[in-house]
Design a protein around this motif. Structure first.
Motif, mmCIF file in Angstrom:
data_model
loop_
_atom_site.group_PDB
_atom_site.id
_atom_site.type_symbol
_atom_site.label_atom_id
_atom_site.label_comp_id
_atom_site.label_asym_id
_atom_site.label_seq_id
_atom_site.Cartn_x
_atom_site.Cartn_y
_atom_site.Cartn_z
ATOM 1 N N GLU B 146 0.844 -1.215 0.000
ATOM 2 C CA GLU B 146 0.000 0.000 0.000
ATOM 3 C C GLU B 146 0.879 1.266 0.000
ATOM 4 O O GLU B 146 0.600 2.225 -0.720
ATOM 5 C CB GLU B 146 -0.927 0.012 1.227
ATOM 6 N N ILE B 170 -4.507 -3.816 -10.558
ATOM 7 C CA ILE B 170 -3.769 -3.392 -9.362
ATOM 8 C C ILE B 170 -3.218 -4.585 -8.575
ATOM 9 O O ILE B 170 -3.920 -5.578 -8.374
ATOM 10 C CB ILE B 170 -4.677 -2.537 -8.439
ATOM 11 N N ASN B 220 -10.924 0.242 -12.239
ATOM 12 C CA ASN B 220 -9.754 -0.432 -11.665
ATOM 13 C C ASN B 220 -10.158 -1.806 -11.189
ATOM 14 O O ASN B 220 -11.207 -1.970 -10.554
ATOM 15 C CB ASN B 220 -9.210 0.358 -10.465
ATOM 16 N N LEU B 222 -8.761 -5.034 -8.958
ATOM 17 C CA LEU B 222 -7.754 -5.472 -7.989
ATOM 18 C C LEU B 222 -7.473 -6.958 -8.222
ATOM 19 O O LEU B 222 -8.410 -7.747 -8.309
ATOM 20 C CB LEU B 222 -8.353 -5.248 -6.596
ATOM 21 N N GLY B 228 -3.734 -3.555 -1.846
ATOM 22 C CA GLY B 228 -4.149 -2.707 -2.960
ATOM 23 C C GLY B 228 -5.551 -2.144 -2.832
ATOM 24 O O GLY B 228 -5.948 -1.271 -3.606
ATOM 25 N N TYR B 229 -6.304 -2.626 -1.838
ATOM 26 C CA TYR B 229 -7.694 -2.183 -1.700
ATOM 27 C C TYR B 229 -7.753 -0.690 -1.351
ATOM 28 O O TYR B 229 -8.527 0.064 -1.942
ATOM 29 C CB TYR B 229 -8.397 -3.025 -0.630
ATOM 30 N N GLY B 232 -6.972 1.313 -4.282
ATOM 31 C CA GLY B 232 -8.114 1.310 -5.194
ATOM 32 C C GLY B 232 -9.154 2.339 -4.780
ATOM 33 O O GLY B 232 -9.704 3.074 -5.620
ATOM 34 N N LEU B 243 -13.545 1.248 -8.413
ATOM 35 C CA LEU B 243 -12.906 -0.043 -8.142
ATOM 36 C C LEU B 243 -13.989 -1.110 -8.305
ATOM 37 O O LEU B 243 -15.011 -1.070 -7.617
ATOM 38 C CB LEU B 243 -12.354 -0.053 -6.713
ATOM 39 N N SER B 246 -14.155 -6.122 -6.479
ATOM 40 C CA SER B 246 -13.402 -6.405 -5.254
ATOM 41 C C SER B 246 -14.239 -7.204 -4.254
ATOM 42 O O SER B 246 -13.733 -7.625 -3.222
ATOM 43 C CB SER B 246 -12.913 -5.106 -4.619
#
Lengths: 509, 446
Positions: B146, B170, B220, B222, B228-229, B232, B243, B246
Motif C-alpha cells: 500500500e 492493481i 480499476n 484489484l 491494494g484495496y 483502489g 474499483l 473487489s
C-alpha cells in the motif's frame, strides 16, 4: 601485462602491493553504494542458524527475521531434510518505536521458552531496536532465572559494523556458552577436534561436501570430530568444545575469531591455516592438527595413503598445467587466494586473481596478513568494471574487460578458474559447480585435477551459444535469482551474486 | 461461518510468514521501468530490495539500486550529505527518469528528512525524486505494498476524460502463485479478448508513460485480496475511477472464474462474449479432466484439507476444493490479516454452508499447531508447509505456493480454466509421489 588496454586497468601487481596501497589510502577501499554486502545482522544470523535447537528472537520488525528464515532456515530444510526451525520476531511497530519495545521482548522470551523449549534463546537486536535503545542486556539478565533455556543477547544491529563483523561477534560470544575444561573432560576429548568456522546449519546431504571430507580425513587419522561450530552443532557439543585436542579452522577467515577466543580463554590449541584446497594446504592442515592429537605418525601414513590414491591422475593433470597461466575469479577473496595458493604450489602455475575488490584488503585483513606471511603473494588484476558504480558481480563490463584481457592470451596455455557463466575462449574450471566437490583434501585435489583435465580435453568444443545467450542476451544479461533452483535461490544474501548463481560464493554449507 | 483459532504464547512472539513493509514497498517500485532506487539504510536492507526485484524476475543488469550503507556514525550524526552525494551519483550513472529515495528503519527512526532533502536538491537532479519512508516497523509486506502504491500517485496525471472499456490492474504481485505473471497475463488476454483495454498494470513492467495515463482508465480491477484495496479506494476518490470486482473471489476454479467473468461482462456490457469464453473454458477443462484426471474423484472426495495461503489464493481456492473437487476445507490458514477481504470470506463461507477453522496472520508456529491439532488428510501450501506437515506425518502435501520447491520453466497461471488444470496437475503429481512410500518392506511382497 598482456592483452588488456591500460585504460581499463586500475591495478595490476602483487597482493602485497595492493595491500600496501590500501593501507596508505592510495586506492579506494570503500565499497560503492551499489556494492552491498549482507549487514552485521545477516552474518550474525548465519552463524546462529548453525546451532541446533536454539531460537533466535530477532528484536525488531518482522522483515529482519523473515529474511533470515527464508534465506537460512528454509535452505537448511532443503539441504538436508532437517526439521523446520522457527525464527522469531517481536514484530515491533510504530508504537513500540515511540514507547520502546521492552515489553514485547520480555513477553516474547517467556513465550518462546514455553512453546519451543529450546536449549538456548539468542536475542538479536536489529537497527530499529538498537537505535531506540531498548535495554536488551538488562531484560535478558533479569529474565534468566525465570526461564529454562540459556539466554544470550547478541548486539548485531545492521549499522553496527561491516559485513564480517557479525560472524566474528557471534563466534566470540558463543564461547561464553562453553564449559571450562577440566582434566576429566580433556582426557575424554583428547582424541577429538572441533572444526570451527562453519555456518548456517546442516550440509547438503546428496553431495560430498568439503566438511565431510575434512571429517573423513580426521577420522582416517584415528581422531574424531566433536563439533562443526557452527554447522549443525548442539549446545552440548559447544559446551564441551574447549576440551578437545585442537580447533581446526574450516575457513581461516571465519574460524580464526572463535579459535583465537578459545585459545585465549581456555587454552584450546588452534590449527589455523589457509583453506585446505590442494595438497600442500591439506598437508599443512593435517600435520598441524596431528601435532596436537599426538598422531604425527598416523598423519604421515594418511598423507602417504591419500596421495597414493590420487597420484596417477593428479600428476597427469599437473603435467598439463605446470607453467601455465591461471586466471582466478576474485569475488570471494579468501577462496580465490586459497585457489591461487593451490595452483601455484601444487600445479606449478602462475596465478592472476581477477576482480579482487580492494575492499577485501580491509575486510579480510587478518587472513591476508597470514597469507602474506606464508609467502603467498599472487598477482592481482583489477579493472575499472570492478570499481564502477553498478553491481560489479553483475556487470557486463567486467566480463568484457576479462575478454579483453584474455584476448591475446593463448588458450592452450591459459586456464580460467571461475564461473562457467563467464565465456572466455580458454578452458573454464568452475570449482563451485555442485558436482565438483569436495574441493578440500586429497580427494578435492583429485577433483580439481579431474576438472582441469576435463576442461582441457573438451576445450575443442566452443562454448554453447545457447548458454551464452541465456547469460548475456542483447541489451541486458545476467538473470535474476528466480533462475536458481529453490534450493539455491535462498542462499543469495551471503554471496556475491552473478547471474543469480553463486559466483565466488563461499560454499561452506 | 468460521471458527477462528486462538493460541497461547503468541502475543509477543511471531515466526513470520511474510516480510516487512520495506519488501512490499520496493516490490511495487521494482515493477516500474526506467526508475532507480536509492535506499537510505544499512547495507542488509539491500537484500530486501533484491528480493523485491526477484518478485518481478528482473534481470540484474536492469536493477538500478544504490545504498548509502549507513553505519554507527551515520546513525549518531545523521547522513544527509551521504545521501545527497549518492543521489547525485545515482542520477549521473543510472540516468533513469525517476529515483525513489527510500528510507528504511534506521533512516526513518533517526528522523532523516528525506522529503526535505529531495525537495532541496531536485533542481540539481535530472531524475524526478520521489521520497518514500518504508521502515519495516510500518507494517507487514501488504502494508508496504500500500505504501509503495501510494508513492505512485505523483506519476498519475488527473484526467477528466476516461477511455471507455479500459481498466487498470492493481497489485498483481500480491499473489502466492510462484509464477504470478501468468495470472496477470491470463487476465490481460481475457480482457482483451472481450474488448477491454488494459491501460496500466500497477505495477509490473510498467512504463512511466503507462503510469502517466493510468488516470484515463474507466475502471480499476484489484488482482489481490491481500493488498491494494486502499489504493483502489483512493484512486476512486482522487481520479474518479471506480474499483470493481473487489467483492467477489478471484477467478480460481470453474465457478469463481465464471462469476468473475460475468461480473466483468455485466459491468462493460459484453455478456455474450463472456458466456462464450465460459462455455469453451468449462468444456475444455472438464474434457481434459475426463481424459486425464478421473482418479481425482475417488481420491479427493471428502478428503479433509488445510489451505495455507494468502487471501488472494485461499478464498477462491476454498470454493473450488469444496464444490468442484468435493473436498472438505477443515482449516484455512491465512498468512495475511485478510483485513480488507474479511467480508468476502465470510460471505463465501456462509454461501457454501461450511464452517472451517480459520487463522489470520498465521505464523509458522500457529500453522504447525493447527495442523497437529486438527485432523487433516492433506495440505495445500508452500515448501514451508511441506516441511512442517512432513514432520507431523501428514502424507499429502501439495507444494503449490511460494516459496516452492517446484521448478516451473514455463509460467503457469492458477487463474482461469487452464489455471485450474495447472493447479490440479501439480496436486496430482504431488499426490502420486506421496504414494511412493519408502516405508513399505517390498521384499515381503516378492
Amino acid at each position: 601485462m598482456v592483452g588488456i588496454a591500460n585504460e581499463s586497468v586500475v591495478f595490476f601487481g602483487h597482493l602485497s602491493e595492493l595491500y600496501q596501497l590500501a593501507k596508505e589510502g592510495k586506492i579506494e577501499t570503500k565499497l560503492q553504494g551499489s556494492h552491498t554486502r549482507p549487514c552485521k545482522f545477516w552474518t550474525a544470523m548465519k552463524i546462529l542458524s548453525g546451532i541446533k535447537n536454539t531460537i533466535v528472537i530477532a528484536h525488531g520488525p518482522s522483515g529482519c527475521a523473515f529474511g533470515v528464515k527464508q534465506a537460512y532456515k528454509l535452505t537448511n530444510c532443503r539441504n538436508s531434510g532437517s526439521p523446520y526451525e522457527s525464527i522469531i520476531t517481536t514484530n515491533i511497530d510504530e508504537k513500540a518505536i515511540v514507547y520502546g519495545g521492552e515489553k514485547e521482548l520480555k513477553g516474547a522470551i517467556l513465550e518462546v521458552d514455553k512453546k519451543y523449549k529450546p536449549d538456548v534463546i539468542f536475542v538479536a537486536t536489529s537497527c530499529a531496536t538498537g537505535i531506540i535503545g531498548d535495554y536488551v542486556d538488562a531484560i535478558v539478565n533479569k529474565i534468566k532465572p525465570k526461564i529454562n533455556a540459556e539466554i544470550m543477547a547478541i548486539h548485531c544491529e545492521g549499522f553496527a559494523g561491516e559485513y564480517r563483523s557479525g560472524f566474528d561477534l557471534v563466534f566470540r560470544q558463543i564461547v561464553q556458552l562453553m564449559d571450562k575444561p577440566d582434566s576429566e573432560s580433556r582426557s575424554r576429548l583428547a582424541n577429538s577436534v572441533n572444526i570451527v568456522g562453519g555456518k548456517m546449519g546442516p550440509e547438503r546431504t546428496e553431495i560430498e561436501t568439503d566438511v565431510k571430507e575434512l571429517r573423513r580425513l580426521i577420522e582416517s587419522m584415528g581422531a574424531s570430530v566433536n563439533a562443526v561450530i557452527a554447522g549443525n552443532c548442539s549446545l552440548e557439543e559447544i559446551k564441551q568444545a574447549p576440551s578437545v585436542a585442537v580447533n581446526c579452522t574450516l575457513c581461516l577467515d571465519l574460524g580464526y575469531a572463535i579459535g583465537r577466543e578459545m585459545l585465549d580463554q581456555f587454552n584450546t590449541p588452534l590449527n589455523s591455516t589457509i583453506l585446505p584446497y590442494g595438497i600442500s594446504a591439506t598437508e599443512r592442515w593435517l600435520r598441524e592438527a596431528a601435532k596436537h592429537l599426538h598422531l604425527e605418525n598416523e598423519a604421515e601414513e594418511l598423507i602417504k595413503r591419500e596421495y597414493g590414491a590420487i597420484r596417477i591422475e593428479f600428476e597427469e593433470a599437473k603435467k598439463y598445467l605446470a607453467g601455465k597461466l591461471a586466471i582466478v575469479e576474485g569475488h570471494d577473496a579468501i577462496k580465490s587466494l586459497s585457489i591461487a595458493h593451490m595452483l601455484e604450489r601444487d600445479f606449478g602455475m602462475r596465478a592472476v586473481i581477477y576482480n579482487f575488490h580492494p575492499w577485501s584488503t580491509q575486510a579480510r585483513e587478518t587472513s591476508i596478513d597470514y597469507l602474506l606471511e606464508t609467502g603467498l603473494d599472487p598477482e592481482i588484476l583489477i579493472t575499472k568494471g570492478t570499481l564502477a558504480f553498478g553491481k560489479y558481480e553483475a556487470m557486463v563490463q567486467t566480463e568484457n574487460e576479462l575478454m579483453e584481457y584474455l584476448g591475446d592470451l593463448n588458450p592452450e596455455t591459459t586456464v580460467y578458474f571461475g564461473s562457467s557463466m563467464s565465456f572466455p575462449n580458454i578452458p573454464v574450471v568452475d570449482l563451485n559447480a555442485i558436482l565438483n566437490r569436495p574441493r578440500f583434501g586429497y580427494r578435492g585435489a583429485l577433483k580439481v585435477a579431474k576438472c582441469i583435465c576435463t576442461a582441457l580435453e573438451y576445450s575443442f568444443r566452443p562454448r554453447s551459444w545457447v548458454t551464452k545467450k541465456m547469460v548475456f542476451p542483447e541489451n541486458s544479461g545476467l538473470c535474476s535469482a528466480q533462475s536458481l533452483t529453490p534450493k539455491l535461490a535462498q542462499d543469495l544474501p551471503d554471496c556475491t551474486v552473478y547471474a543469480g548463481r553463486e559466483r565466488g560464493k563461499c560454499m561452506m554449507s | 461461518m468460521y471458527d477462528e483459532l486462538k493460541f497461547d504464547n503468541c502475543n509477543h512472539s511471531k515466526d513470520p510468514m511474510v516480510g516487512c513493509a520495506l519488501e512490499g514497498a520496493t516490490g511495487v517500485l521494482a515493477g516500474i521501468k526506467d526508475i532507480s532506487i536509492v535506499i537510505h539504510s544499512p547495507q542488509g536492507c539491500s537484500s530486501t530490495v533484491s528480493a523485491a526485484y526477484d518478485v518481478h524476475e528482473i534481470d540484474f543488469t536492469k536493477r538500478k539500486v544504490a545504498c548509502t550503507r549507513l553505519f554507527e556514525t551515520d546513525v549518531v550524526m545523521g547522513a544527509s550529505s551521504k545521501l545527497k552525494n549518492l543521489i547525485k551519483e545515482a542520477d549521473s550513472k543510472f540516468k533513469t527518469r525517476a529515483i525513489f529515495v527510500v528510507g528504511t528503519c534506521a533512516a526513518d527512526i533517526i528522523g532523516e528528512d528525506i522529503e526535505g532533502l529531495c525537495r532541496n536538491i531536485q533542481p540539481q537532479i535530472n531524475a524526478k525524486l520521489i521520497p518514500l519512508m518504508a521502515g519495516g516497523f510500518r507494517g507487514n509486506l501488504y502494508d508496504g505494498i500500500e505504501l509503495g502504491l501510494n508513492a505512485l500517485f505523483p506519476f498519475i496525471r488527473r484526467q477528466e476524460e476516461k477511455i471507455p472499456d479500459s481498466v487498470n490492474l492493481i497489485a498483481p504481485q500480491a499473489n502466492l502463485n510462484p509464477t504470478w505473471w501468468a495470472d496477470l497475463k491470463w487476465v490481460r488476454e481475457t480482457l482483451e479478448k472481450i474488448g477491454i483495454k488494459v491501460q496500466a498494470v500497477l505495477p509490473h513492467d510498467t512504463s512511466l508513460e503507462e503510469l502517466d495515463n493510468a488516470g484515463l482508465a474507466s475502471a480499476n480491477i484489484l488482482l489481490s485480496h491481500d493488498a491494494g484495496y486502499k489504493f483502489g479506494l483512493k484512486m476512486q476518490e482522487v481520479h474518479d475511477i471506480p474499483l470493481i470486482l473487489s467483492d467477489i473471489p478471484l477467478p480460481i476454479g470453474l465457478k469463481n472464474t465464471a462469476r468473475w467473468l460475468r461480473a466483468v461482462g455485466n459491468y462493460f456490457g459484453v455478456e455474450e462474449k463472456v458466456e462464450a469464453i465460459i462455455k469453451d473454458g468449462e468444456d475444455m477443462a472438464i474434457d481434459v479432466l475426463r481424459r486425464r484426471g478421473l482418479m481425482m474423484i475417488p481420491r479427493y472426495r471428502n478428503c479433509r484439507v488445510a489451505v495455507s495461503a494468502d487471501a488472494t489464493m485461499g478464498i477462491g481456492l476454498t470454493r473450488m476444493l469444496f464444490e468442484e473437487l468435493e473436498m472438505i476445507p477443515e482449516l484455512l490458514l491465512f498468512r495475511s490479516p485478510v483485513s480488507d477481504s474479511q467480508l468476502l470470506l465470510e460471505n463465501e463461507l456462509i454461501d457454501m454452508g461450511i464452517s472451517p477453522k480459520v487463522v489470520f496472520s498465521a505464523d509458522g508456529y500457529q500453522i504447525k499447531q493447527s495442523l497437529s491439532e486438527n485432523c487433516v488428510d492433506a495440505v495445500f501450501g508452500s515448501s514451508w508447509e511441506y516441511y512442517l506437515a512432513e514432520e507431523l506425518g501428514i502424507k499429502f502435501v501439495f507444494d503449490v505456493f511460494n516459496p516452492t520447491n517446484r521448478q516451473n520453466y514455463l509460467n503457469r497461471a492458477y487463474f482461469g480454466y487452464e489455471g485450474m488444470l495447472n493447479f490440479l496437475e501439480n496436486v496430482a503429481n504431488d499426490w502420486e509421489m506421496a504414494l511412493r512410500s519408502k516405508h513399505i518392506n517390498w521384499e515381503e511382497y516378492s
